[in-house]
Structures are given as structure tokens and as C-alpha cells.
Design a protein around this motif. Structure first.
Motif: not given
Length: 301
Positions: A138-139, A141-142, A144, A156, A159, A162, A165, A168-169
């Protein structure tokens, strides 16, 4: 007796330990069992709603209905082997092992969402391990989480964006390394061996971060734009934004944003362009991709 099947007394001790907030390892030590035995017992019988009486009754029902133990399915074995291999690859990228196993299990699930109990049962681990892995994902952002309708449990899922994200990470992480290298360069000086190495490192990671940030994959709107191109190509006719929204189950604003992006960045639909008429939007071949002679030959003129 230790090593045999759990009895009512064992289950009462497990329930009491859970009520005290004890870890599975401590509960297992008290009753002389492996920690995995306790975690599986709790996962099979209600997880946070575990009670000794209900677990005992469920065991009796299973015993009465049991005939021949089912044989392992070869397809299931191959799937588990793939999940393990995939998780190992993720560990190689720096993801913690348990988070890798949970992520691999989620992404290969045949259902849209998965519960914590499902993960505990599939991976044969404790609920605490799953919870910690989910928090990590979750931290990043992979993953939800969403409440299960009518129940206190959560489910669960991966995303939809994914990979955006993830890029971006990576971009953020590379930029942080570049910044750290620049701080080190200021500390050690540009004329030292340390400073020379840090300068090279800062330049490399700075360029990498810039490339990732400029990559189309880092723009969530690009995926929408490409989906609209695919829809227009599949429909093979002009379509209004409302028709596209209905076909894709999207809000109309999302369609308008995707079309606007295609109009501002025509390379996204190359070798076609998105034209607009009273009938709606349609794909047309770019006129500059073929010469006049080539177009004539293709038309049979």
C-alpha cells in the motif's frame, strides 16, 4: 497430545491467547505446537472471529463428510511454482520476500479481489505476515484495499495503474539518489576521488529520473488515449464521446480528456489521426506516411 490433531482444549487455549493479543508464536509455545499449526487453524476458522466451539464443530463436520483426500491438481502445482518463481524475481528487484509473495499471489489471482484469509491459506503464512506485506505494498501504491460488503473483513486488489505507479516510484527513488550524490559532492569536493565518483553517480541517476519522468508510461492519460484509439479502430466507424463512454464504461469527461490528449499529441495514434465530424470521432490514416503514388497503388488507381 502434541503432534496429533487439535482438541477442544487446544482451541480454547488458542482463543484465549488471541483474546490476550498474543502472537501466534507465543500461543503455539503454550500449547506445544508449531506456529504454522496455529496460524492455519485460525485462518480456516474465522480469522479475527475465531472461537473454540465453532472451530471444533467445523472440524467435526469436515470429519464426517471426509472420504478420500483430494489429489493435488497438476495445474495448481504449476501455478504455485510460477508464483514462487515470480516472487523470487521480484525479490531480485529489491522488494521484500513476503511482499513479493503476496504481490505475486494477487497479480495471478483468478478473482478481482482477494481476502487476507485467502492469502494466509494460499501462502501458508500467518495473518500478521500478510498484514505487514499489504502495508508495504500500500505504501508503494501498488495495492488497494476495500471493505467486503456486509462484513467486517477487507479485500485486496492490484491497482489498475500499478505499472504507472511503479515507474513513478522508480523515478522518485532515482531522483533522491541523484540529490544525495549532489550533497555528497558538495561535502567531499569536486577534486577528490569521492567527489568524482559521486558526480558520475549523480549524473547517471539524474538522467535516469528525467527519462522516466518524460516517458509516456509515466503519464496515466496516455493509457486512456491508447484505449480510445483501440476502441475507434475496433468500431471502424465514427463514434461520439457518449458512445465511447458507454462502450468503455467510462465517464464522459474521461473520454474528452483522452481525445484532447490525442489531438495535442498526434504521435500517440500514429500512423493514424483522430478526426472529428458531426458523426463523431474516427481514425484516419496519416497522409504523410504514404506518398501520392503509394496511396494510388493501394487504391488500385
Amino acid at each position: 497430545m502434541a503432534g496429533g490433531r487439535l482438541g477442544l482444549g487446544d482451541r480454547q487455549a488458542i482463543a484465549a491467547g488471541m483474546a490476550e493479543g498474543l502472537a501466534y508464536a507465543e500461543i503455539a509455545r503454550r500449547i506445544g505446537r508449531p506456529t504454522s499449526t496455529v496460524s492455519r487453524e485460525v485462518a480456516r476458522n474465522g480469522h479475527s472471529d475465531y472461537t473454540a466451539d465453532r472451530a471444533q464443530q467445523a472440524t467435526h463436520r469436515k470429519g464426517r463428510g471426509r472420504t478420500i483426500a483430494p489429489q493435488p491438481n497438476a495445474g495448481d502445482d504449476r501455478a504455485r511454482a510460477f508464483v514462487d518463481e515470480f516472487a523470487s524475481q521480484l525479490v531480485g528487484t529489491g522488494m521484500p520476500r513476503m511482499a513479493s509473495r503476496v504481490f505475486a499471489s494477487l497479480i495471478t489471482s483468478m478473482t478481482a479481489t482477494v481476502s487476507a484469509a485467502d492469502l494466509v491459506r494460499e501462502l501458508d503464512v500467518s495473518p500478521a505476515s500478510v498484514s505487514k506485506a499489504i502495508s508495504y505494498l500500500e505504501a508503494m501504491e501498488l495495492v488497494v484495499r476495500q471493505p467486503e460488503p456486509g462484513r467486517r473483513r477487507e479485500r485486496y486488489s492490484i491497482r489498475d495503474d500499478v505499472w504507472t505507479q511503479a515507474i513513478r516510484a522508480d523515478s522518485s527513488g532515482h531522483a533522491s539518489v541523484a540529490d544525495a550524490a549532489q550533497r555528497g559532492l558538495a561535502l567531499f569536493g569536486t577534486d577528490t576521488q569521492a567527489g568524482i565518483r559521486l558526480a558520475r553517480m549523480g549524473e547517471f541517476f539524474g538522467n535516469l529520473a528525467s527519462q522516466l519522468r518524460g516517458n509516456d508510461l509515466a503519464d496515466p492519460g496516455v493509457d486512456d488515449a491508447m484505449t480510445v484509439v483501440a476502441a475507434l479502430g475496433h468500431g471502424q466507424r465514427p463514434m461520439t464521446p457518449q458512445e465511447l463512454a458507454t462502450a468503455l464504461s467510462w465517464p464522459t469527461d474521461r473520454i474528452h480528456n483522452a481525445i484532447r490528449l490525442l489531438q495535442h499529441r498526434p504521435a500517440l495514434s500514429d500512423p493514424f489521426v483522430v478526426s472529428e465530424s458531426d458523426a463523431g470521432h474516427a481514425l484516419e490514416p496519416r497522409s504523410d506516411r504514404l506518398s501520392t503514388e503509394q496511396r494510388a497503388m493501394l487504391r488500385g488507381d
